[in-house]
Motif scaffolding. Structure first.
Motif, PDB file in Angstrom:
ATOM      1  N   ASN A  30       0.823  -1.204   0.000  1.00  0.00           N
ATOM      2  CA  ASN A  30       0.000   0.000   0.000  1.00  0.00           C
ATOM      3  C   ASN A  30       0.860   1.259   0.000  1.00  0.00           C
ATOM      4  N   GLU A  34      -3.519   4.336   2.519  1.00  0.00           N
ATOM      5  CA  GLU A  34      -4.357   3.247   2.029  1.00  0.00           C
ATOM      6  C   GLU A  34      -4.518   2.154   3.080  1.00  0.00           C
ATOM      7  N   LEU A  50      -7.505  -1.657  -2.093  1.00  0.00           N
ATOM      8  CA  LEU A  50      -7.128  -0.687  -1.074  1.00  0.00           C
ATOM      9  C   LEU A  50      -7.875   0.616  -1.315  1.00  0.00           C
TER      10      LEU A  50
END
Length: 112
Positions: A30, A34, A50
């Motif tokens: 990520n 996120e 995400l």
């Protein structure tokens, strides 16, 4: 079959994945802000979705929707949305406000 690990600090959350047998560990998947979109891990044994909030001046809250593709190791932005979810092999999201709302569906089984 994948397991997700989310380590949260004051600065950010770090999301990694690993197979249930301990193999296939990924590096961070990520970007800042996120977090996993849903509780299901690695849809279709391949996609981790995400979402991250976006600061806007509009009355409708928006999020940046992204996917991490376990097959390719790529992190891709999908859309800016006001609502999103995952149901089976379908990713759905809405974009726009109450007057211009547009709904989108993506059949994950069609992705190569």
């Amino acid at each position: 079959m994948w397991c997700r690990t989310v380590v949260t600090t004051q600065q950010a959350a770090v999301v990694t994945l690993r197979r249930t047998d301990g193999t296939g560990q990924t590096a961070r998947i990520n970007t800042d802000g996120e977090i996993p979109l849903c509780t299901d891990v690695a849809a279709q044994d391949r996609f981790e979705f995400l979402a991250a909030p976006i600061s806007t001046q509009a009355a409708t809250a928006s999020e940046r929707l992204a996917v991490y593709d376990l097959a390719s190791g790529r992190h891709l932005s999908i859309a800016v949305s006001t609502a999103e979810g995952l149901a089976g092999a379908w990713l759905w999201w809405a974009a726009g406000d109450n007057e211009t709302m547009t709904w989108h569906l993506l059949d994950l089984t069609t992705l190569r």
